[in-house]
Scaffold this motif. Sequence first.
Motif, short mmCIF file in Angstrom:
data_model
loop_
_atom_site.label_atom_id
_atom_site.label_comp_id
_atom_site.label_asym_id
_atom_site.label_seq_id
_atom_site.Cartn_x
_atom_site.Cartn_y
_atom_site.Cartn_z
N GLY A 111 0.86 -1.10 -0.07
CA GLY A 111 -0.15 0.04 -0.19
C GLY A 111 0.70 1.23 0.06
N LYS A 112 1.96 1.12 -0.51
CA LYS A 112 3.04 2.51 -0.44
C LYS A 112 3.03 3.11 -1.79
CE LYS A 112 6.57 0.73 1.75
NZ LYS A 112 6.18 -0.68 1.52
N ARG A 147 1.46 5.16 -3.37
CA ARG A 147 1.22 6.61 -3.48
C ARG A 147 2.16 7.59 -2.37
NH1 ARG A 147 -5.15 7.37 -3.59
NH2 ARG A 147 -5.14 5.71 -1.77
N VAL A 148 2.83 6.90 -1.79
CA VAL A 148 4.03 7.68 -0.94
C VAL A 148 4.78 8.38 -1.91
CG1 VAL A 148 5.67 7.40 1.00
CG2 VAL A 148 3.82 5.93 0.88
N HIS A 203 7.10 13.01 1.69
CA HIS A 203 6.73 12.20 2.85
C HIS A 203 7.85 11.80 3.45
CE1 HIS A 203 2.84 11.70 0.75
NE2 HIS A 203 2.45 12.82 1.20
N SER A 258 6.80 11.98 7.18
CA SER A 258 5.36 11.61 7.29
C SER A 258 4.83 10.40 6.36
CB SER A 258 4.53 12.89 6.73
OG SER A 258 4.78 12.97 5.36
N GLY A 292 4.88 7.15 7.22
CA GLY A 292 4.66 6.01 8.14
C GLY A 292 5.46 4.91 8.38
N PRO A 350 2.62 0.76 6.11
CA PRO A 350 2.97 2.08 6.76
C PRO A 350 2.23 1.94 8.18
CG PRO A 350 1.64 2.57 4.86
CD PRO A 350 2.20 1.18 4.72
N TRP A 360 0.65 4.51 9.82
CA TRP A 360 -0.32 5.43 9.53
C TRP A 360 -0.32 6.06 8.25
CZ3 TRP A 360 4.36 6.81 11.85
CH2 TRP A 360 5.03 7.78 11.34
N GLU A 361 -1.46 6.55 7.72
CA GLU A 361 -1.89 7.12 6.49
C GLU A 361 -0.81 8.11 6.13
OE1 GLU A 361 -5.17 9.24 3.68
OE2 GLU A 361 -5.63 8.72 5.46
N PRO A 362 0.26 7.63 5.11
CA PRO A 362 1.22 8.75 4.64
C PRO A 362 0.97 9.97 4.33
CG PRO A 362 1.54 6.43 3.91
CD PRO A 362 0.39 6.27 4.52
N THR A 397 -0.55 12.46 6.23
CA THR A 397 -1.46 12.96 7.19
C THR A 397 -0.82 13.57 8.31
OG1 THR A 397 -1.93 10.81 8.22
CG2 THR A 397 -3.16 11.46 6.27
#
Length: 389
Positions: free
Chosen positions: A116-117, A119-120, A124, A129, A131, A159, A161-163, A165
């Motif tokens: 799920g990374k 879109r990091v 960030h 940030s 995550g 991550p 937490w939501e990167p 945020t």
Amino acid sequence: MPDRTEPGAAAGAPLLGGFADRRFAALHQAFADSLADGTELGASVAVTLEGEPLVDLWGGWADEARSRPWVEDTIVNVYSTTKTMMALTALLLADRGELDFDAPVARYWPEFAANGKDRVQVRHLMAHSAGLSGWTAPMTPADLYDWDKATALLAAQAPSWEPGTASGYHGMTQGYLVGEVVRRITGRTLGTVFREEIAGPLDADFHIGLGPEHDHRVADLVPPPPPVPVPGVVPSALLINMATNPMIDARATRTRDWRAAEIPAAGGHGNARSIARIHALLANGGVANGRRLLSEATVRRTLQQQTDGIDLCLGFHARYGLGFGLPGPWLQTPNPDSIFWCGWGGSLGLIDMNARTSFAYAMNRMSSGLLIDPRALGLAQAMWAGLAA
């Protein structure tokens, strides 16, 4: 040539060398006093104004036994002040159009998209940030010397937490994350790019990955006392993970393995002179030592706020720009266009773009706090007072 005071004759000051412009007499005296009264073991402090050195002081001892004096070319591990050099290396690539801070990290490092990374963004990573404040897989201290393992684990990890945020201080991981992006773009390690394209051109004695020929110049870090628990404050799980996986022992900095490894978030060796000399690049719109290495527009991108709020790892209010801390509750500055970062135990690098000034402090007696060390803060405040006089 600045109107200098030669501080070696200051009353009671042991092993004090260097010079200070007369405007900074209070800073000079405060530094001399801290050596004389034992607040410091060994340390250095430096100030540049419009690229010119106005303060370059050093003194004390390079070891607890007081057998080696801290001399002009003594260097020391400065822990997270190294992050400023890592950020500068990324800024250099961005200035050339090789790195886009708004691009997904996976553009340069495809494996990073896992879990799920996808879109990091690179920004960030620069602002803590992403995550990824610590490794979730078990790490040993020796794993910090294994670049491939450290980066592969981060690429595979989800991550926390939501990167984007919120921030959560990436104490050790930030160096591997940004460093791997630099390596994927250039084919060289971050320490190599930094040495060849920043430290070398600026004739600055700062190293990310230190050769054995320099070992005799390195001051021994003295570990800090255990932190005093704050009543009612429970360390976050993220902070515990960051600080204990792996467990960091300041005495490891005395080993050849640590010094040789490229640990871009914490393993840099230098002194106040070299830190201030390099940071003059940011204080003066991208020019230092008579050379333009960055455009002014790229320099000012460091001031662009990325996060503002309670840091999920550290538990206090922090403001992050692009690769640096911004003025706020933990460091109040007289001029708004200022950026900084500090290292575990007390070191500090500070850039005041309004005053076109860089300030640096490096020492070997570590303190246990997470915020700006009072020794460094007092000297920085004396610098601003001298500039205003």
